[in-house]
Scaffold this motif. Sequence first.
Motif, PDB file in Angstrom:
ATOM      1  N   GLU A 101       0.577  -1.186  -0.225  1.00 21.96           N
ATOM      2  CA  GLU A 101       0.150   0.135   0.171  1.00 21.96           C
ATOM      3  C   GLU A 101       1.108   1.336  -0.232  1.00 21.96           C
ATOM      4  OE1 GLU A 101      -3.609   0.675   2.041  1.00 21.96           O
ATOM      5  OE2 GLU A 101      -3.949  -1.178   2.492  1.00 21.96           O
ATOM      6  N   THR A 102       2.355   0.889   0.034  1.00 21.72           N
ATOM      7  CA  THR A 102       3.385   2.374  -0.118  1.00 21.72           C
ATOM      8  C   THR A 102       3.226   2.488  -1.367  1.00 21.72           C
ATOM      9  OG1 THR A 102       4.926   1.164  -0.974  1.00 21.72           O
ATOM     10  CG2 THR A 102       4.497   2.093   1.648  1.00 21.72           C
ATOM     11  N   THR A 103       2.534   1.734  -2.800  1.00 18.72           N
ATOM     12  CA  THR A 103       2.772   2.014  -3.537  1.00 18.72           C
ATOM     13  C   THR A 103       1.434   1.793  -4.943  1.00 18.72           C
ATOM     14  OG1 THR A 103       3.491  -0.084  -4.528  1.00 18.72           O
ATOM     15  CG2 THR A 103       5.203   1.841  -3.884  1.00 18.72           C
ATOM     16  N   VAL A 104       0.707   1.291  -4.145  1.00 18.65           N
ATOM     17  CA  VAL A 104      -0.845   1.052  -4.682  1.00 18.65           C
ATOM     18  C   VAL A 104      -2.470   0.811  -3.837  1.00 18.65           C
ATOM     19  CG1 VAL A 104      -1.777  -1.677  -5.552  1.00 18.65           C
ATOM     20  CG2 VAL A 104       0.589  -1.183  -5.347  1.00 18.65           C
ATOM     21  N   SER A 105      -2.843   1.219  -4.458  1.00 17.96           N
ATOM     22  CA  SER A 105      -4.124   2.005  -4.124  1.00 17.96           C
ATOM     23  C   SER A 105      -5.109   0.768  -2.997  1.00 17.96           C
ATOM     24  CB  SER A 105      -5.045   2.215  -4.318  1.00 17.96           C
ATOM     25  OG  SER A 105      -5.862   1.250  -5.686  1.00 17.96           O
ATOM     26  N   SER A 106      -5.368   1.183  -2.017  1.00 21.88           N
ATOM     27  CA  SER A 106      -6.077   0.866  -0.747  1.00 21.88           C
ATOM     28  C   SER A 106      -7.321  -0.737  -1.449  1.00 21.88           C
ATOM     29  CB  SER A 106      -7.638   1.179   0.504  1.00 21.88           C
ATOM     30  OG  SER A 106      -8.099   2.299  -0.188  1.00 21.88           O
ATOM     31  N   GLY A 107      -7.954   0.125  -2.793  1.00 21.25           N
ATOM     32  CA  GLY A 107      -8.990  -0.914  -2.810  1.00 21.25           C
ATOM     33  C   GLY A 107      -8.365  -1.819  -4.204  1.00 21.25           C
ATOM     34  N   LEU A 147      -4.455 -12.066 -14.096  1.00 22.59           N
ATOM     35  CA  LEU A 147      -3.143 -11.999 -15.175  1.00 22.59           C
ATOM     36  C   LEU A 147      -3.570 -10.256 -15.709  1.00 22.59           C
ATOM     37  CD1 LEU A 147      -2.390 -15.376 -16.064  1.00 22.59           C
ATOM     38  CD2 LEU A 147      -1.564 -14.380 -15.279  1.00 22.59           C
ATOM     39  N   TRP A 148      -5.047 -10.940 -15.812  1.00 23.57           N
ATOM     40  CA  TRP A 148      -5.576  -9.843 -16.706  1.00 23.57           C
ATOM     41  C   TRP A 148      -5.997  -8.024 -15.170  1.00 23.57           C
ATOM     42  CZ3 TRP A 148     -11.335  -9.164 -18.058  1.00 23.57           C
ATOM     43  CH2 TRP A 148     -11.853  -7.473 -18.672  1.00 23.57           C
ATOM     44  N   LEU A 149      -5.656  -7.999 -13.819  1.00 23.17           N
ATOM     45  CA  LEU A 149      -5.110  -6.921 -13.408  1.00 23.17           C
ATOM     46  C   LEU A 149      -3.691  -6.603 -13.033  1.00 23.17           C
ATOM     47  CD1 LEU A 149      -6.989  -5.551 -11.288  1.00 23.17           C
ATOM     48  CD2 LEU A 149      -5.890  -6.862  -9.476  1.00 23.17           C
ATOM     49  N   ASN A 150      -2.872  -7.672 -13.001  1.00 29.28           N
ATOM     50  CA  ASN A 150      -1.780  -7.148 -13.126  1.00 29.28           C
ATOM     51  C   ASN A 150      -0.724  -7.009 -13.863  1.00 29.28           C
ATOM     52  OD1 ASN A 150      -1.390  -8.793 -10.522  1.00 29.28           O
ATOM     53  ND2 ASN A 150      -1.009 -10.883 -10.795  1.00 29.28           N
ATOM     54  N   ALA A 151      -1.735  -7.212 -15.134  1.00 35.03           N
ATOM     55  CA  ALA A 151      -1.060  -6.609 -16.721  1.00 35.03           C
ATOM     56  C   ALA A 151      -1.839  -5.640 -16.970  1.00 35.03           C
ATOM     57  CB  ALA A 151      -1.766  -8.349 -17.946  1.00 35.03           C
ATOM     58  N   GLY A 152      -3.292  -5.174 -16.969  1.00 32.56           N
ATOM     59  CA  GLY A 152      -3.515  -3.791 -17.132  1.00 32.56           C
ATOM     60  C   GLY A 152      -3.240  -2.950 -16.775  1.00 32.56           C
ATOM     61  N   SER A 153      -3.460  -3.317 -15.010  1.00 33.90           N
ATOM     62  CA  SER A 153      -3.718  -2.123 -14.184  1.00 33.90           C
ATOM     63  C   SER A 153      -2.224  -0.721 -13.835  1.00 33.90           C
ATOM     64  CB  SER A 153      -4.052  -2.568 -12.987  1.00 33.90           C
ATOM     65  OG  SER A 153      -3.323  -3.528 -12.955  1.00 33.90           O
ATOM     66  N   SER A 158       4.021  -0.377 -10.555  1.00 30.65           N
ATOM     67  CA  SER A 158       4.454  -1.183  -9.396  1.00 30.65           C
ATOM     68  C   SER A 158       5.663  -2.553  -9.268  1.00 30.65           C
ATOM     69  CB  SER A 158       2.992  -0.985  -8.459  1.00 30.65           C
ATOM     70  OG  SER A 158       3.716  -0.935  -7.149  1.00 30.65           O
ATOM     71  N   PRO A 159       6.159  -2.770  -9.544  1.00 36.40           N
ATOM     72  CA  PRO A 159       6.783  -4.125  -9.467  1.00 36.40           C
ATOM     73  C   PRO A 159       7.124  -4.343  -7.781  1.00 36.40           C
ATOM     74  CG  PRO A 159       8.274  -3.260 -11.038  1.00 36.40           C
ATOM     75  CD  PRO A 159       7.275  -2.042 -10.145  1.00 36.40           C
ATOM     76  N   LEU A 160       7.551  -3.595  -6.678  1.00 39.09           N
ATOM     77  CA  LEU A 160       7.324  -3.676  -5.440  1.00 39.09           C
ATOM     78  C   LEU A 160       5.415  -4.109  -4.831  1.00 39.09           C
ATOM     79  CD1 LEU A 160       8.408  -3.248  -2.177  1.00 39.09           C
ATOM     80  CD2 LEU A 160       7.776  -1.029  -2.620  1.00 39.09           C
ATOM     81  N   GLY A 161       4.806  -2.934  -5.941  1.00 36.63           N
ATOM     82  CA  GLY A 161       3.674  -3.753  -5.051  1.00 36.63           C
ATOM     83  C   GLY A 161       2.990  -5.295  -5.123  1.00 36.63           C
ATOM     84  N   LEU A 162       3.503  -5.471  -6.876  1.00 35.70           N
ATOM     85  CA  LEU A 162       2.740  -6.997  -7.786  1.00 35.70           C
ATOM     86  C   LEU A 162       3.500  -7.975  -6.963  1.00 35.70           C
ATOM     87  CD1 LEU A 162       1.277  -8.871  -9.441  1.00 35.70           C
ATOM     88  CD2 LEU A 162       3.340  -7.741 -10.787  1.00 35.70           C
ATOM     89  N   VAL A 163       4.699  -7.920  -5.938  1.00 37.00           N
ATOM     90  CA  VAL A 163       5.375  -9.215  -5.712  1.00 37.00           C
ATOM     91  C   VAL A 163       5.057  -9.211  -4.372  1.00 37.00           C
ATOM     92  CG1 VAL A 163       7.356  -9.671  -4.540  1.00 37.00           C
ATOM     93  CG2 VAL A 163       7.614  -8.406  -6.963  1.00 37.00           C
TER      94      VAL A 163
END
Length: 309
Positions: A101-107, A147-153, A158-163
């Motif tokens: 959440e330091t790089t990705v929205s709460s929702g 997969l859709w969310l990770n590719a298109g959002s 945000s590699p840090l948020g994804l991992v």
Amino acid sequence: MASSTVSPASVATAPASGVALALAALYLIWGSTYLAIRFALEGGFPPFLLGGIRFLVAGGLFYAFLRWRGVPAPRRAQWRNLLPMGFFMLLLGNGMVNLAETTVSSGLTAVAVASSALWLAIFAAIRGDRPTRLEWLGLGIGFLGVLWLNAGSSLAGSPLGLVALLVACLGWAYGSIWSRDRDLPAPFMSAAGQMLCGGALMVGVGLALGERFAQVPDARALAAFWYLVVLGSLGGFTAYIWLLSHVRPALAGSYAYVNPAIAVLLGAWLAHERFGGSELAAMGVILLGVVVITFGKALRKLVAGSDAA
């Protein structure tokens, strides 16, 4: 985090108003914790120290209250089981959510965390609890959404948020499956012990990573912190345990696909978070997968119960 056997009698005698109130509390409280985490982080709390202090305070208060009520303390062997649960479910599960959440929205974080239900089914299958065809369908739908969310959002940027979110989901799911059939204290004491273990680990990791308070957190951050302690860690869990004892597990677990919707709405309303059409569609696909898996599990239990009868 806990399991319980629900008898038909307890379901029949559960007051409808009490069930509705507990579900509303669970949906709103746990759905709002993602935004509270964001506010606490923005106001001066470092990610791991936020979770560590939160769970040490909540776990300490809960543990003291339970001991005052005469609940036996965990035995040494039970503490040895609570420690890995604190590691997987709180240090990895919650700590990585805070970091994300330091790089990705709460929702967006809440929707990504909903995919934990997919990993739960995978780890359960590895242990021999093979999914039904309907559950496999839900897994397929859910992972397409992931997969859709990770590719298109914004996760893609945000590699840090994804991992961090991937590790959070894996940690929570594996810890949940690992804890089954372990020697643990009563559910409430198990929660208190888990919070104490996880909180201590999170503080240790935060200090090792160099996290410090550069200044006293602002008023909004402190309010969010105490909201997480009192309502998120104590109130929400109490409602969840009560529901496990009075309604079917599928209904108690419905927070998995309601909380993300609550988090998205609150994030848009109070934090002005915005989502594109692709993100909203991917969120819907993930939640559809979780709903299908939940329905498949409920149907399997219903069939098993009718066969046993």
